[in-house]
Design a protein around this motif. Structure first.
Motif, short mmCIF file in Angstrom:
data_model
loop_
_atom_site.label_atom_id
_atom_site.label_comp_id
_atom_site.label_asym_id
_atom_site.label_seq_id
_atom_site.Cartn_x
_atom_site.Cartn_y
_atom_site.Cartn_z
N ARG A 80 43.37 -22.83 43.51
CA ARG A 80 43.51 -23.28 45.14
C ARG A 80 43.13 -23.09 46.05
O ARG A 80 42.93 -21.67 46.75
CB ARG A 80 45.09 -22.97 45.63
N GLU A 86 54.86 -29.83 44.31
CA GLU A 86 55.77 -29.85 46.06
C GLU A 86 56.72 -28.61 46.07
O GLU A 86 57.27 -27.80 45.88
CB GLU A 86 56.70 -31.50 46.12
N ARG A 110 34.67 -35.74 46.87
CA ARG A 110 36.36 -35.97 47.66
C ARG A 110 35.37 -36.18 49.55
O ARG A 110 36.33 -36.08 50.10
CB ARG A 110 36.33 -34.00 48.17
N PRO A 142 48.29 -35.96 52.79
CA PRO A 142 47.10 -35.19 51.75
C PRO A 142 46.14 -35.67 51.13
O PRO A 142 46.51 -36.90 50.77
CB PRO A 142 47.35 -34.38 51.10
N GLU A 143 44.78 -35.33 50.89
CA GLU A 143 44.12 -36.85 49.90
C GLU A 143 44.73 -36.69 48.38
O GLU A 143 44.67 -35.75 48.65
CB GLU A 143 42.88 -36.61 50.95
N GLU A 150 44.15 -35.58 44.68
CA GLU A 150 42.54 -35.29 44.26
C GLU A 150 41.67 -35.81 43.05
O GLU A 150 42.31 -37.53 43.36
CB GLU A 150 43.71 -34.36 43.24
#
Length: 543
Positions: A360, A281, A449, A263-264, A266
């Motif tokens: 989310r 997580e 992003r 995942p990138e 944030e």
């Protein structure tokens, strides 16, 4: 022709010299020649697999420390540098990231194997206790490592963790204060968690592993539940070959996952952005979900009491199991309780994963996060405000989305409200209310992003602006929006599957005409007939 025997003789003399001074051959023989019970097979590779993963974490973690800067000003940027610019940094970080999840999975399987085989029975009680302590240490690694990227997710998840720690009866405030290092999560918190992650916890981990292995060798492997007849074979090469195969498979899986991508990051941590909804997580999702069943003053039950009871049961298991042997028939109660506990943890984890939570992003058919109404509306209002007069390729400031966002959300919002703060006299500030500012900030964050907005129809842009001005404070759509949980309206992401266009228009214009108990205000006087048609049509299409 004679060089090879000479080299062999030289190496033999060197090894003889080392053995005479260290006795290493006796140690190697002790490690490799351990006789194993007949029937020892693949289930007994889990301990070695866990040890292999721990070594991977220690090695990759040591490499990451060469580039990581444990300060709030540089932590996020150093992790971004590792992931994007350092040679093979993406691979090392990927191995470390996915290795953390692999350790939790293998440790859980190892624990379940010990319970299923009754390997905690006398004389292995102390071996079991050191194993439980190792499991807690591994979870502590996961917690302390979570903060180090210093992005939004890491920061706010740590805030939640400290709030949970503060619920511990008697010592909660002290624990939270020691872990936090100050009044707020900041530089001292990051320093303390980094020190624990790279110094304190590894020292304790290596010490416990050595003691655990010593106890295991002293009492031997328990072997299959039912004793089998046959010859006791040494660890090498039979079981060692199985361990090597499992380690190679795990290495291949970790490399594949690192190649696939993690995942990138944030945006950098923004303590002023209290609207962010953190999510842990996956291995902490069960506890995250459990807390939702105990709101308010009962939160301590889900945060401390129930996990404490579960931990006490694990610690006392060798003494709670009063059966005479390791046969499953004599331990039905213990095995049933373990199965029930496993099912409960699994159910809570699945429930936590399915609960998207406010904030989310919802993923579209192409696998990419969808553009929410607030982000779409923000793109319209950014263009209308004339931001491109300064933020352009040849302008005096970088275009939005040209680089990762490093300014906190509060600073960005204040700049949108009054750009003269950094450029006096440049131009008058745009007239934007709080909702419009939030939408513009959401759009800029999305651009930072690396996501370019797809083309939107005029109807979608118009509906997004209406939703962002009037609805986003109470209703959630595509994972965005909503207020306090006890004040939220229904999620409108798929409202069109439940209500038609006419009903939705009437509900927006006069909610009490559809539901006499509705608490939603009427928008008949706040929206024009055309705007009512636009937002009702937009919501009716959400199926």
């Amino acid at each position: 022709m004679h060089a090879e025997p000479g080299r062999a003789g030289l190496m033999r003399r060197l090894f003889d010299w080392l053995h005479a001074r260290t006795g290493y051959r006796s140690g190697v023989s002790h490690l490799l020649d351990e006789p194993l019970p007949p029937g020892t097979g693949w289930w007994f590779t889990l301990g070695s697999a866990l040890l292999f993963l721990i070594v991977v974490q220690l090695v990759t973690g040591a490499v990451l420390t060469l580039y990581y800067a444990p300060t709030p000003d540089h932590a996020w940027e150093s992790v971004r540098f590792i992931a994007r610019e350092a040679r093979l940094g993406w691979l090392v970080r990927g191995l470390h990231y996915f290795g953390a999840s692999a350790i939790v999975i293998v440790a859980a399987l190892h624990l379940l194997r010990v319970v299923a085989f009754g390997s905690y029975k006398p004389p292995r009680e102390l071996t079991w206790l050191t194993g439980v302590a190792l499991l807690l240490l591994l979870l502590a690694f996961a917690l302390t490592g979570y903060l180090l990227p210093w992005d939004q997710r890491a920061y706010w998840a740590t805030v939640v963790t400290l709030n949970i720690a503060a619920l511990t009866p008697g010592v909660g405030s002290l624990l939270a204060s020691l872990a936090r290092g100050g009044a707020e999560v900041g530089a001292l918190t990051l320093t303390r968690w980094y020190s624990a992650h790279v110094i304190l916890l590894p020292t304790l981990l290596v010490t416990l592993i050595v003691f655990h292995l010593y106890l295991m060798r002293r009492h031997g492997i328990s072997g299959p539940v039912r004793e089998r007849t046959g010859e006791r074979r040494p660890f090498f090469p039979y079981q060692a070959a199985r361990d090597a195969i499992v380690a190679l498979v795990l290495a291949a899986v970790l490399v594949s996952l690192a190649l696939w991508g993690m995942p990138e990051l944030e945006p950098p941590a923004d303590p002023a952005d209290a609207t962010y909804v953190p999510r842990p997580e996956w291995y902490f999702l069960g506890l995250f979900q459990l807390l939702k069943f105990f709101p308010g003053r009962w939160e301590v039950v889900g945060a401390v009491v129930i996990p404490g009871i579960a931990l006490a049961a694990l610690v006392l298991l060798p003494w709670l199991d009063r059966s005479g042997g390791r046969e499953p028939r004599g331990r039905r109660g213990i095995l049933a309780a373990a199965t029930l506990g496993l099912l409960m943890v699994g159910a809570l984890t699945v429930a936590g994963a399915r609960d998207s939570g406010r904030g989310r992003a919802v993923v579209g058919p192409d696998g990419e996060p969808v553009w929410t109404p607030r982000q779409i509306a923000g793109s319209v209002w950014v263009a209308r405000a004339g931001c491109d007069r300064c933020h352009a390729e040849a302008g005096m400031a970088d275009p939005p989305g040209s680089r990762p966002l490093v300014r906190p959300t509060a600073w960005l919002a204040s700049h949108v409200v009054d750009p003269e703060v950094i450029a006096p006299g440049l131009r008058p500030p745009p007239r934007a209310n709080a909702r419009e500012v939030e939408a513009m900030v959401a759009y800029v964050i999305r651009l930072s992003r690396g996501d370019a907005p797809p083309p939107f129809s005029d109807a979608v842009r118009d509906a997004a602006q209406i939703f962002a001005r009037h609805c986003v404070g109470c209703h959630r759509l595509d994972g965005d929006g909503g207020g306090q949980e006890d004040e939220d309206g229904p999620d409108l992401s798929r409202i069109g599957a439940r209500h038609g266009l006419a009903t939705l228009r009437r509900w927006i214009a006069d909610p009490e005409s559809v539901d006499p108990d509705a608490t939603m205000p009427s928008f008949d006087s706040k929206l024009t007939p055309s705007e009512l048609d636009t937002i009702a049509s937009y919501l009716a299409a959400r199926k």
